[in-house]
Design a protein around this motif. Sequence first.
Motif, mmCIF file in Angstrom:
data_model
loop_
_atom_site.group_PDB
_atom_site.id
_atom_site.type_symbol
_atom_site.label_atom_id
_atom_site.label_comp_id
_atom_site.label_asym_id
_atom_site.label_seq_id
_atom_site.Cartn_x
_atom_site.Cartn_y
_atom_site.Cartn_z
ATOM 1 N N THR A 391 0.545 -0.821 -0.152
ATOM 2 C CA THR A 391 0.311 0.063 -0.025
ATOM 3 C C THR A 391 1.104 1.440 -0.195
ATOM 4 O OG1 THR A 391 -1.872 -1.369 1.550
ATOM 5 C CG2 THR A 391 -1.883 1.569 1.279
ATOM 6 N N ALA A 517 -6.345 2.638 0.327
ATOM 7 C CA ALA A 517 -7.275 1.335 0.822
ATOM 8 C C ALA A 517 -8.884 1.675 0.515
ATOM 9 C CB ALA A 517 -6.906 0.809 2.356
ATOM 10 N N ASP A 532 -3.615 -6.681 0.679
ATOM 11 C CA ASP A 532 -4.571 -5.171 0.612
ATOM 12 C C ASP A 532 -5.248 -4.909 1.439
ATOM 13 O OD1 ASP A 532 -4.560 -2.440 -0.666
ATOM 14 O OD2 ASP A 532 -6.721 -3.116 -0.268
#
Length: 573
Positions: A391, A517, A532
């Motif tokens: 991320t 996100a 993720d």
Amino acid sequence: MLRALIPAASRLVTAAAVVCFVGMLPFLSGQDPAAAVLRARSAEQLMTQEALDAVRRGLGLGETAWQTLGLWFGRLLHGDLGTSWVSGAPVGPSVLSALGVSLLLMGVAILVALAVAGLVCLGPVRAGMRGRPATGSGALSAALTALPEFLLGAVLLVVLSVWLGLLPPYGWGTPSNVVLPALAMGLPAGGLLGRLLAEAITSAYREPWVQTWIMSGWTRGEVLRGTLRRAVPPVLPQIGLVMVGLTGGAVAVEQIFTVPGLGRTALGAAASSDLPMLQACVLVLLAIGVLAGSGSRLLGRRLLGPAMAAQAMTEGQRAPVLRRGWWIVPAACGVVLLGVIVLGVPLDAYGTGLPRLAAPGTEGASGVAVLGADASGRDVLARVGHGALATILLALACVLFCWVIGLLAGTVPALSTGPFEAANAVPPVLAGMVVAALMGPSAQGAVIAVLAVSWAPLAAHTASLVEEANATAYSRMAPLLGISRTRLVLTKLLPGVSGPVFRHAMLRLPGTALALAALGFLGLGPQPPTPDWGLLLNEGIDYIERAPWVAAAPMLALIALSVLAVSLSSRRA
């Protein structure tokens, strides 16, 4: 005269480009619209040329992109939003029904936000009335602002509905169904509004005219009304951005609580490639964003009045006074995130050697699962650690691209007026749905979606710095010295502003990671089994009662990232 026409022309061209882009979504997707409709309606039907032609005639589709655009625009002018590719029913009634639900939810969320903002502003108002203006907006607004809507919605669902059983978790139709979604949308917005207004009120109370009014015998109520009239208008453009943010937050909140609103309808249309439905939802959401931004600016000018317009404050760009020890909380969050990466990355994020939903501390073939295992028997710590690294790297790439685009657009602010306002009117989630419909959900698509709208603040910062540089003696003398405008920009202006804008971009790194996100949480970003953060939270919520650690780990990591983002955003770039 020409300078005044350039921004207007930029807005007009941008509006036309956006409408054309939305109208051409069926062809930009790279698929034959008629073939997509046949696949959506019946997998068994043979895809013959006669069947394809019949579908095109029934839906009013042209054989080329421009023909389809012309037919779509003609129907749009007559109020016809098209026909769903999935159900075959007119899109208009479904969109209007969903719009009513979303407007009701947004209205209640705005009431929550105003109530929270009022509570946050009580301290600065009282301090100003006593003649001792406060510094900062307090911990309340910072705590509320720290959690994005999708994360706060998940927390409220777990705590108030699953654990305490106080409110229904899903559905729509009763007043109790409105409470949790409205809180999830209204609390962060109220925290941000309260923060902006508290700083503006504090600054207004410090201005000399306040003491003049008091010494002239004006009552406290009259001084307060004058202070609010002075403080509110400069903040209204930021309030408009908050309203735009509500349209994006509504998508995630409606999905979490299964609210049949416009955001959830658009998300379902993007997932099923029902492009006529997505086109209508995008147009309506864009219209809401544009009306919110334009309305806030017009209201600000009306409230400010000619007497104060020349000296309007710019509180949205001022940095609050930082108290001693401000760095402790963001430093602690940074240590937590770094620890997750250091401990989790060496582990296998895809191995399934643990028992399903194993509790923290369970021993497996590769060692002890410190944070337990998920529903597939994978180590939660490993997945959260790998997800943190992935991320942050994606966010870094996005921020660097935004920095470059912001620098280029900020040097020509008149030409970029239209794209800048359009980017401010589009939340990342809306861009993510469009990109997912065209490219399919992926990490690359999520980066493109966030990049498409996140360059605007950096462009605004660049434009303000360039304006200051243009006022210097060197810039004014450059034409007389034979230095062209292009040379001046490339050799002096851009090198001079790139450093401050780069620091600004780096401060936006945690917020960009949160936006990515959020797209992952909605299924618009990386797909399983990618670790993720948003995807991990989405998968873990289903097991919150049986194995709370599956959702708690990514939730706490996202909270740490949110607090870090808010802490850094309070500093001046």
